[in-house]
Design an enzyme around this catalytic site. Structure first.
Site, PDB file in Angstrom:
ATOM      1  N   SER A 188      26.378 124.741  48.206  1.00 11.00           N
ATOM      2  CA  SER A 188      27.782 124.548  47.832  1.00 11.00           C
ATOM      3  C   SER A 188      27.920 124.133  46.373  1.00 11.00           C
ATOM      4  O   SER A 188      29.002 124.242  45.794  1.00 11.00           O
ATOM      5  CB  SER A 188      28.442 123.503  48.734  1.00 11.00           C
ATOM      6  OG  SER A 188      27.911 122.209  48.477  1.00 11.00           O
ATOM      7  N   CYS A 221      29.023 114.426  51.193  1.00  7.32           N
ATOM      8  CA  CYS A 221      27.731 114.640  51.868  1.00  7.32           C
ATOM      9  C   CYS A 221      27.381 116.134  51.992  1.00  7.32           C
ATOM     10  O   CYS A 221      28.255 116.929  52.344  1.00  7.32           O
ATOM     11  CB  CYS A 221      27.798 113.999  53.252  1.00  7.32           C
ATOM     12  SG  CYS A 221      26.429 114.386  54.352  1.00  7.32           S
ATOM     13  N   GLY A 223      25.914 116.226  48.987  1.00  4.28           N
ATOM     14  CA  GLY A 223      25.971 115.993  47.549  1.00  4.28           C
ATOM     15  C   GLY A 223      25.928 117.228  46.674  1.00  4.28           C
ATOM     16  O   GLY A 223      25.615 117.135  45.489  1.00  4.28           O
ATOM     17  N   GLY A 224      26.265 118.394  47.229  1.00  8.46           N
ATOM     18  CA  GLY A 224      26.244 119.625  46.438  1.00  8.46           C
ATOM     19  C   GLY A 224      27.163 119.573  45.231  1.00  8.46           C
ATOM     20  O   GLY A 224      26.793 119.984  44.130  1.00  8.46           O
ATOM     21  N   ASP A 260      36.411 107.415  55.028  1.00  8.35           N
ATOM     22  CA  ASP A 260      37.160 108.647  55.258  1.00  8.35           C
ATOM     23  C   ASP A 260      37.790 109.085  53.937  1.00  8.35           C
ATOM     24  O   ASP A 260      38.519 108.320  53.306  1.00  8.35           O
ATOM     25  CB  ASP A 260      38.245 108.379  56.312  1.00  8.35           C
ATOM     26  CG  ASP A 260      39.035 109.626  56.671  1.00  8.35           C
ATOM     27  OD1 ASP A 260      38.995 110.617  55.912  1.00  8.35           O
ATOM     28  OD2 ASP A 260      39.719 109.608  57.709  1.00  8.35           O
ATOM     29  N   ASP A 277      35.689 119.050  48.817  1.00  6.39           N
ATOM     30  CA  ASP A 277      35.364 120.221  49.634  1.00  6.39           C
ATOM     31  C   ASP A 277      35.263 119.764  51.087  1.00  6.39           C
ATOM     32  O   ASP A 277      34.179 119.607  51.632  1.00  6.39           O
ATOM     33  CB  ASP A 277      34.050 120.853  49.162  1.00  6.39           C
ATOM     34  CG  ASP A 277      33.725 122.137  49.916  1.00  6.39           C
ATOM     35  OD1 ASP A 277      34.645 122.712  50.520  1.00  6.39           O
ATOM     36  OD2 ASP A 277      32.553 122.558  49.900  1.00  6.39           O
ATOM     37  N   LYS A 306      40.920 125.854  52.881  1.00 10.75           N
ATOM     38  CA  LYS A 306      40.454 126.806  53.885  1.00 10.75           C
ATOM     39  C   LYS A 306      41.575 127.798  54.190  1.00 10.75           C
ATOM     40  O   LYS A 306      42.744 127.417  54.331  1.00 10.75           O
ATOM     41  CB  LYS A 306      40.017 126.082  55.159  1.00 10.75           C
ATOM     42  CG  LYS A 306      38.979 124.987  54.923  1.00 10.75           C
ATOM     43  CD  LYS A 306      37.732 125.506  54.213  1.00 10.75           C
ATOM     44  CE  LYS A 306      36.787 124.381  53.850  1.00 10.75           C
ATOM     45  NZ  LYS A 306      35.616 124.854  53.079  1.00 10.75           N
TER      46      LYS A 306
END
EC number: 2.1.1.186
Length: 365
Positions: A188, A221, A223-224, A260, A277, A306
């Site tokens: 990503s 998460c 971490g891309g 969150d 993302d 999306k």
């Protein structure tokens, strides 16, 4: 030449066609689209001669979401003779453009078309030489002049035309060529890197992607996207209940907030970049991003939306219009761009820049 060719991701031809029909209509140009599903391109044919050139000049390419490239073209050249493919191409270009600065011999982004790439590379050299002899192409590449496109859709079949360097994609086939970094936590990461290339002029990188800036990555998460920020020596607040890649945490540039992303609020006012993302309904993500911009919690934001299964262009246009309206209502002058990037699949990537937000040099971390 009264047609416009547009490249897009295979499977998104209908969205690309709906968008160019809409944008052309906004400048008083009308026509119809020829769409073949899965082909990776759309041909928009104008009713009036000269209107294709008007689209190429006046429809802001950077404002198109689903098109990777846009150029004016003529009728499809079919059955080019193997012994002389060049002459018909030259004949179609004569009188349409002159002193172009670059030649691109391209194909659509499909597995079938990619088999033609080897031929395109070989064919480019003799074609370029002949175009220069005919003075259709300058002897030295000039990136401020029009670009000649020869777009092969099958062996011996191509569309020929031109685009304007001030209103096209600078990339071959409209695709930035990026290499996946071996130490990145996920693929990503290429989405955010491509977004930087597409949305931010390279000459502004030093100022807008500067070392030492503070950034927030919502839904970070593993971490891309954080990786791209760390690579540019930024200090990053990574927000996600999941674990971050140890390699990123070891840099000392990342603070992990196990929270969150929809509830996290920054405690300092020095955040330049927000990236996000998260797999969530597009309207919910858009509302969150709008809140961050309205509250001046960040200066610029890049995020993914999306796509729905149906009426994808209409839904995206509606969401972007809603963001614009809410920001305008709050008196915020923002620049909004959106693109279906090469590394996107069933999503688009959006960039918002708060033009009036002053960057605060204090760097609390």
């Amino acid at each position: 030449m009264n047609k416009v060719a547009l490249y897009c991701r295979p499977g998104f031809e209908k969205e690309c066609a709906a968008e160019i029909t809409d944008k052309a209509g906004q400048i008083g140009v009308y026509g119809f689209s020829r769409v073949k599903e899965g082909s990776g391109y759309v041909i928009f044919e104008c009713y009036q001669e000269g209107d294709a050139d008007k689209i190429a000049r006046d429809v802001d390419f950077r404002g198109l979401i689903f098109a990777r490239q846009l150029f004016v073209c003529g009728e499809l050249l079919k059955n080019l003779p193997p012994e002389d493919r060049i002459t018909p191409i030259i004949d179609q270009l004569k009188g349409s453009t002159e002193k172009a600065g670059e030649l691109r011999v391209e194909v659509a982004d499909t597995n079938e078309s990619k088999e033609l790439l080897k031929f395109c590379r070989k064919f480019t050299v003799p074609l370029r030489n002949q175009l220069r002899k005919e003075k259709i192409l300058l002897k030295v590449e000039n990136y401020s002049r029009p670009v000649i496109h020869v777009f092969f859709i099958a062996p011996g079949c191509c569309y020929v035309g031109y685009s304007y360097s001030f209103n096209n994609s600078p990339f071959y086939m409209g695709i930035p060529r990026l290499k996946f970094p071996a130490d990145a936590p996920s693929r990503s990461t290429l989405k955010l890197e491509e977004a930087f290339h597409v949305f931010i002029p390279y000459e502004e990188w030093e100022e807008r992607l500067a070392s030492g800036m503070s950034a927030v990555d919502l839904g970070a998460c593993p971490g891309g996207w954080t990786y791209q920020l760390v690579k540019r020596s930024m200090m990053v607040h990574a927000v996600d209940n999941g674990p971050m890649a140890p390699s990123l945490m070891e840099t000392g540039q990342v603070r992990h907030h196990q929270a969150d992303g929809f509830k996290f609020e920054p405690t300092s006012k020095n955040i330049t970049w927000l990236v996000c993302d998260m797999v969530e309904k597009p309207a919910k993500v858009a509302a969150l991003m709008t809140t961050w911009i309205v509250n001046e919690w960040c200066r610029e934001a890049i995020f993914n939306l999306k796509l729905p299964m149906k009426k994808r262009y209409e839904e995206v246009a509606h969401i972007l219009d809603k963001i614009r309206a809410e920001l305008a209502e709050k008196g915020i002058n923002a620049k909004i761009q959106a693109k279906h990037l090469y590394h996107d699949r069933e999503e688009i990537t959006v960039h918002i820049q708060n033009i009036w937000a002053a960057y605060r040099p204090d760097r609390e971390f």
